[in-house]
Design a protein around this motif. Structure first.
Motif, PDB file in Angstrom:
ATOM      1  N   ILE A 295       0.865  -1.180   0.000  1.00 57.16           N
ATOM      2  CA  ILE A 295       0.000   0.000   0.000  1.00 57.16           C
ATOM      3  C   ILE A 295       0.900   1.227   0.000  1.00 57.16           C
ATOM      4  CG2 ILE A 295      -1.733   1.313   1.285  1.00 57.16           C
ATOM      5  CD1 ILE A 295      -2.590  -1.353   2.563  1.00 57.16           C
ATOM      6  N   TYR A 296       0.605   2.173  -0.883  1.00 53.11           N
ATOM      7  CA  TYR A 296       1.375   3.419  -0.930  1.00 53.11           C
ATOM      8  C   TYR A 296       0.474   4.574  -0.497  1.00 53.11           C
ATOM      9  CZ  TYR A 296       3.886   7.452  -2.848  1.00 53.11           C
ATOM     10  OH  TYR A 296       4.509   8.667  -2.996  1.00 53.11           O
ATOM     11  N   ILE A 328       4.140   1.863   2.337  1.00 58.27           N
ATOM     12  CA  ILE A 328       5.101   2.957   2.129  1.00 58.27           C
ATOM     13  C   ILE A 328       4.344   4.258   2.350  1.00 58.27           C
ATOM     14  CG2 ILE A 328       6.657   4.103   0.508  1.00 58.27           C
ATOM     15  CD1 ILE A 328       6.852   1.434  -0.998  1.00 58.27           C
ATOM     16  N   TRP A 329       4.810   5.066   3.294  1.00 58.14           N
ATOM     17  CA  TRP A 329       4.118   6.310   3.642  1.00 58.14           C
ATOM     18  C   TRP A 329       5.054   7.482   3.385  1.00 58.14           C
ATOM     19  CZ3 TRP A 329       1.382   7.263   9.050  1.00 58.14           C
ATOM     20  CH2 TRP A 329       0.655   8.458   8.987  1.00 58.14           C
ATOM     21  N   ASN A 358       3.763  -5.574  -7.257  1.00 59.59           N
ATOM     22  CA  ASN A 358       3.177  -5.904  -5.947  1.00 59.59           C
ATOM     23  C   ASN A 358       2.270  -4.803  -5.395  1.00 59.59           C
ATOM     24  OD1 ASN A 358       4.377  -8.389  -5.894  1.00 59.59           O
ATOM     25  ND2 ASN A 358       6.128  -7.767  -4.641  1.00 59.59           N
ATOM     26  N   MET A 359       2.073  -3.706  -6.155  1.00 58.17           N
ATOM     27  CA  MET A 359       1.209  -2.631  -5.686  1.00 58.17           C
ATOM     28  C   MET A 359      -0.246  -3.106  -5.620  1.00 58.17           C
ATOM     29  SD  MET A 359       2.117   0.337  -4.626  1.00 58.17           S
ATOM     30  CE  MET A 359       0.463   0.971  -4.774  1.00 58.17           C
ATOM     31  N   LYS A 360      -0.888  -2.854  -4.472  1.00 58.85           N
ATOM     32  CA  LYS A 360      -2.277  -3.279  -4.280  1.00 58.85           C
ATOM     33  C   LYS A 360      -3.241  -2.106  -4.083  1.00 58.85           C
ATOM     34  CE  LYS A 360      -1.429  -7.676  -4.479  1.00 58.85           C
ATOM     35  NZ  LYS A 360      -1.886  -8.464  -5.650  1.00 58.85           N
ATOM     36  N   LEU A 361      -2.755  -1.024  -3.475  1.00 59.89           N
ATOM     37  CA  LEU A 361      -3.651   0.082  -3.144  1.00 59.89           C
ATOM     38  C   LEU A 361      -2.865   1.379  -3.012  1.00 59.89           C
ATOM     39  CD1 LEU A 361      -6.475   1.132  -2.254  1.00 59.89           C
ATOM     40  CD2 LEU A 361      -5.835   0.510   0.096  1.00 59.89           C
ATOM     41  N   PHE A 362      -3.449   2.459  -3.538  1.00 61.78           N
ATOM     42  CA  PHE A 362      -2.856   3.787  -3.448  1.00 61.78           C
ATOM     43  C   PHE A 362      -3.794   4.655  -2.615  1.00 61.78           C
ATOM     44  CE2 PHE A 362      -1.642   7.756  -6.178  1.00 61.78           C
ATOM     45  CZ  PHE A 362      -0.919   8.264  -5.116  1.00 61.78           C
TER      46      PHE A 362
END
Length: 519
Positions: A295-296, A328-329, A358-362
């Protein structure tokens, strides 16, 4: 993929051969970094296409690049512009104060931007450049309530191309008489469903009328005064509109609603997105090792995560610590008590992060650039809109099925609600399916958006303008454009006919008077 790359190379070669090297001036008044990104990427692309580019703005370049195809890039930085803007942002903490939109503060907002544009024009470096009477083949400017800047196209005697950071809004459409029927096209400040209800059409009409009054009776007069103060005897704002040959729109029908466009309005939405690059080592290893996905979280370039309330910071940390995904914040200072699955970075290569498999949510503020990037890479979003167009972008994303939203100032912004929305987006595959479909639509174009921009700029340069692309409505006063005179005439004719018929019927069927006999 090889065939696609070969076709792109051939198209680029054709574009370069069809457009000779030209001198292009770009003047960009909006200091916000997101706007600078849009302007810089366009000018960089034109330089790579072989043109000699001069860019005037308040930003120094953060990257060094060598222009391709013998193009050049000169950056003139107007000192003090960015410092003044950052001071204004610092004094207006949008994360602690709810910003609402009304006719009064909209007018104040536009006047402030107009003031800044006027101060921009008075800057000694810009005055010195103009006084030297340089020869340019084309001028480009981003439109953002800065009509006064168009005077330079007249002073330097060159065609004018405008860049709009959004789609064909009411503000930019007026420049080229682009139609925006209120029956089905939402005002930029009022997001509605696709099939307007009676109430929505009524509100949309009211907003459009208020907008027209504010622009023509107040804002345009204010800018006209500022222009004549700086350049006495300059053509009026309406006369300067004749210099506008082309408008480049940072929009696309895969993101924005389909609306009418006149021939000299060209959509190049997403042109600012670069091909993904290799991530820094720490980010690469962190994301590669995220077996359950990543999650970014970023609030963009204006709002800072560090300025969030302590309560909201705690909400996010508590929720992130309970998730099996890594997070990642983008956070601008050190943060205590960070869960082991959370990585804090004061700066992040956002586009490269979104490109990782691997990105799932922004989790985003819902800015247009971030919304465009998430569609480009096909990543669902949780929008946390704060101010300006972010609420409209968020509503549109939710409506199109690839997002959920929780406004930052919402009274129901609770830890339970926030966690529910995050898990809903992670666990229901429909959001990812919808954004992947949007991404396919985004990429399915005759040519990449930057190549489209280069082609049309070259087109204007080759022909010294494009008057044949301008619709006749540009020269019509409002009462002719909306057929008020014709409708009024027809109503008058109908009334005269009805009056004549009534008069005739009275004459024909009038009973003769009978004399009454008296004894």
């Amino acid at each position: 993929m090889l065939l696609k790359s070969l076709v792109s190379l051939i198209v680029c070669a054709l574009l370069l051969n069809n457009g000779e090297c030209a001198r292009i001036l770009g003047i960009f008044t909006m200091p916000a970094f997101s706007h600078h990104t849009l302007c810089y990427k366009l000018m960089r692309g034109l330089s790579h296409a072989g043109h000699d580019v001069t860019m005037v703005s308040g930003h120094a370049l953060k990257e060094k690049f060598t222009s391709k195809n013998n193009g050049t890039f000169t950056n003139i930085v107007l000192d003090g512009i960015i410092e003044d803007f950052e001071e204004m942002v610092k004094n207006t903490n949008v994360l602690s104060e709810k910003k609402t939109l009304s006719g009064g503060n909209l007018l104040t907002f536009m006047e402030n931007l107009s003031n800044r544009s006027a101060e921009f024009m008075k800057h000694p470096k810009l005055q010195q450049l103009v006084a030297s009477k340089p020869k340019f083949d084309l001028m480009i400017s981003e439109y953002f309530f800065n009509d006064v800047i168009h005077a330079y196209a007249d002073i330097l005697d060159c065609p004018l191309v405008l860049l709009n950071s959004q789609g064909p809004t009411e503000f930019i459409s007026a420049m080229v008489s682009n139609p925006r029927p209120v029956s089905y096209v939402s005002h930029v400040f009022y997001q509605m469903s696709k099939n307007f209800t009676f109430i929505e059409r009524t509100i949309n009409l009211a907003v459009a009328i208020i907008h027209y009054i504010l622009m023509h009776l107040f804002f345009n007069r204010y800018q006209e005064g500022a222009l004549q103060n700086i350049y006495p005897g300059s053509p009026s704002l309406y006369e300067l509109q004749d210099r506008v040959e082309l408008i480049l729109l940072n929009s696309h029908s895969s993101i924005n609603d389909a609306v009418p466009l006149v021939p000299n309005m060209i959509e190049i939405g997403g042109y600012f997105i670069d091909p993904p690059k290799k991530l820094p080592k720490d980010l690469q290893e962190f994301m590669d090792g995220a077996k359950e996905g990543v999650i970014y979280f970023s609030l963009g370039s204006n709002a800072k995560s560090k300025d969030m309330t302590h309560e909201k910071k705690s909400m996010f940390l508590n929720i992130f610590g309970r998730l099996k995904q890594k997070v990642i914040w983008k956070f601008e200072e050190k943060l205590p008590n960070i869960p082991s699955n959370v990585l804090i970075k004061d700066w992040c290569p956002q586009q490269d992060i979104l490109a990782h498999p691997n990105m799932k949510l922004f989790i985003t503020h819902g800015g247009l650039l971030s919304t465009t990037e998430t569609i480009y890479h096909g990543v669902p979003i949780l929008a946390i809109p704060i101010f300006a167009d972010q609420h409209l972008n968020a509503a549109k994303s939710v409506r199109d099925g690839y997002a959920l939203q929780l406004p930052y100032h919402d009274s129901n912004f609770t830890e339970e609600r926030l966690e529910y929305l995050i898990k809903e987006l992670l666990n229901d595959p429909k959001y990812q399916a919808n954004v992947k479909q949007r991404s396919r639509l985004f990429h399915d174009r005759p040519m990449p958006p930057m190549e489209t921009a280069v082609y049309w700029v070259n087109y204007i340069i080759r022909h010294g303008g494009a008057p044949h692309l301008k619709v006749a409505g540009i020269n019509l006063p409002w009462y002719k454009y909306f057929m008020v005179d014709v409708i009024g005439f027809l109503i008058l004719v109908i009334l005269l006919i009805l009056f004549s018929l009534k008069f005739a019927f009275k004459k024909i069927f009038k009973r003769p008077k009978t004399k009454v006999k008296t004894n």
